[in-house]
Structures are given as C-alpha cells and as structure tokens.
Design a protein around this motif. Structure first.
Motif, mmCIF file in Angstrom:
data_model
loop_
_atom_site.group_PDB
_atom_site.id
_atom_site.type_symbol
_atom_site.label_atom_id
_atom_site.label_comp_id
_atom_site.label_asym_id
_atom_site.label_seq_id
_atom_site.Cartn_x
_atom_site.Cartn_y
_atom_site.Cartn_z
ATOM 1 N N UNK A 11 -28.702 74.214 -17.895
ATOM 2 C CA UNK A 11 -27.511 73.807 -18.643
ATOM 3 C C UNK A 11 -26.382 74.816 -18.478
ATOM 4 N N UNK A 12 -26.737 76.106 -18.465
ATOM 5 C CA UNK A 12 -25.716 77.142 -18.241
ATOM 6 C C UNK A 12 -25.090 76.974 -16.864
ATOM 7 N N UNK A 13 -25.926 76.713 -15.852
ATOM 8 C CA UNK A 13 -25.399 76.514 -14.493
ATOM 9 C C UNK A 13 -24.518 75.272 -14.424
ATOM 10 N N UNK A 14 -24.962 74.185 -15.057
ATOM 11 C CA UNK A 14 -24.179 72.946 -15.024
ATOM 12 C C UNK A 14 -22.833 73.124 -15.720
ATOM 13 N N UNK A 15 -22.845 73.838 -16.834
ATOM 14 C CA UNK A 15 -21.589 74.077 -17.553
ATOM 15 C C UNK A 15 -20.662 74.967 -16.733
ATOM 16 N N UNK A 16 -21.238 75.953 -16.049
ATOM 17 C CA UNK A 16 -20.418 76.867 -15.239
ATOM 18 C C UNK A 16 -19.776 76.155 -14.057
ATOM 19 N N UNK A 17 -20.433 75.129 -13.535
ATOM 20 C CA UNK A 17 -19.880 74.406 -12.391
ATOM 21 C C UNK A 17 -18.848 73.368 -12.791
ATOM 22 N N UNK A 18 -18.669 73.160 -14.094
ATOM 23 C CA UNK A 18 -17.684 72.193 -14.557
ATOM 24 C C UNK A 18 -18.179 70.764 -14.556
ATOM 25 N N UNK A 19 -19.476 70.556 -14.433
ATOM 26 C CA UNK A 19 -20.035 69.203 -14.441
ATOM 27 C C UNK A 19 -19.836 68.580 -15.827
ATOM 28 N N UNK A 20 -19.349 67.335 -15.906
ATOM 29 C CA UNK A 20 -19.142 66.693 -17.216
ATOM 30 C C UNK A 20 -20.448 66.581 -17.993
ATOM 31 N N UNK A 21 -20.364 66.712 -19.297
ATOM 32 C CA UNK A 21 -21.570 66.732 -20.137
ATOM 33 C C UNK A 21 -22.382 65.454 -20.012
#
Length: 231
Positions: free
Chosen positions: A75-85
């Motif tokens: 989740x930290x990686x996904x948030x850092x990449x700007x992927x929509x929730x």
C-alpha cells in the motif's frame, strides 16, 4: 494446482535467499524462515517451546499480522506511485493471494487475505468499506470450502481475536483516552512539546487497548485448547 505449485516454488526460493551469508548459523536461519515464511519445522524444539510457554507462538505462525504487514508494504508503494485508491485492489489482491497460497494457507492467513481484498475492493465499487462485513464474508467462504474448520483451534483463535478487537477496542479506548490523552486547552495553542506528548499518549492508549482486547478473547481459548495461561 499449477498456481499453488508456482507459489510454493517461490517460497522455497525465498527460503534460500534468507539463508545467504548466514549458512553457518542454522538457528538464525531457522528462526528467520519461521518468522517470514512459516517454516516452523526448521525451528529448534527448545525455541518453539519457549514461544509456546510465553504465549507468543503466533509470532512464528503465518497469521493475519504477516498478511497485514505485506499489505501495508504494498500500500505504501502504491500510494507513492500515485495509483488511485480505487485501483489498489487490482494490484494488492493478486499479491496477497500469492502470499497466502505460498505460505501454506493457514486459517488466519486466508482470513486476513479475504478480509483485506474485501475491504479494499469496496473502493473499486464505490462502496464504504466495512470490517465486520469483511470478517463475516471470510468466515463464510472458508466454512463453505472446509466446514470442519469451525472446530479448529487456529480458525477460532483467528476469527475470535479479530472479532474481539472490533467489539472491545472501542469500549476500552474511550475511557483510556479521557484519562490519559485529553488535555485542557486548545490543541493549536499548545507548545510542540505538549503536542508531541499528546501524540505519544494517544499511541500508547491505542497499543494498550488493542493488546488488552486481544488478550481478553485469546486467553480463554488458549486455556481450553492448549491448557496454558500466560500473562
């Protein structure tokens, strides 16, 4: 199945990687593999007995905590990449399924995998996530496949502790917050030191409430199944 065979091959590869550079220390290798991958057969009997007597055996069993840490990492990686929730579940779901399959599909790992996937899938369908509904769905799906799990100690401990956290944590945390966290005066007028101590007290209260709620539910179950009470 080919998928599970592939997942188990990945588990073996990870086990080999965890031993690199520390091959001369089998105790350390065994403990690391038990903590990360659930390879408890490599753990010394003396060490496993120590975990059992102190009530911390769940640390070396792949459980919801392990799945939660894996989920948090991605989740930290996904948030850092700007992927929509609302698209997080498209990446997180398959990865958690692979981890649950590869580590042996224990009741607690499967429960946590289904709960996490259900919880984060709610955003994909524009719905409000609900933890009790996710817990109920996980229990229903597991019992549909393996009804005998209803009498399994691991199943009852896993679902009992999570249900207990949902039930008792709000009841315990409110009086503790009033006693330890509430501070007269407005928060924006407080010094940085008072704000920092208030944050530290809030974290301590949450830790105490979570621990005590889990202990309330797990202690009688552990006493019944394993004839052990560890404070």
């Amino acid at each position: 199945s080919r998928l599970r065979a592939w997942c188990l091959e990945g588990r073996h590869a990870c086990a080999r990687l965890l031993a690199l550079g520390i091959e001369d220390y089998p105790q350390t290798v065994g403990l690391t593999r038990a903590l990360m991958l659930g390879y408890r057969q490599e753990l010394e009997d003396r060490a496993e007995d120590a975990f059992r007597r102190t009530g911390t055996l769940h640390i070396i069993a792949i459980s919801g905590a392990h799945v939660g840490m894996v989920a948090l990492f991605f989740l930290v990686l996904l948030k850092a990449t700007g992927c929509p929730q609302h698209r997080w579940i498209l990446v997180l779901g398959p990865l958690l399924v692979i981890y649950a399959l590869g580590t042996g599909m224990s009741a607690s790992a499967v429960r946590a995998c289904i709960m996490a996937c259900t919880f984060w899938a709610a955003f994909l369908f524009r719905r409000q996530p609900d933890a009790p509904s996710a817990l109920a769905l996980a229990a229903l799906l597991i019992l549909m496949v393996v009804p005998g799990q209803l009498w399994d100690a691991g199943f009852l401990l896993s679902f009992g502790v999570v249900g207990g956290l949902m039930l008792f944590y709000p009841v315990l945390v409110r009086p503790l917050q009033r006693w330890l966290v509430n501070d007269p005066g407005r928060a924006e007028d407080a010094s940085w030191w008072r704000r920092a101590t208030r944050s530290a007290r809030r974290a301590l209260v949450a830790l105490i409430a979570v621990t005590f709620a889990a202990w309330l539910v797990s202690t009688p179950l552990i006493a019944v199944f394993f004839h052990l009470v560890s404070p």
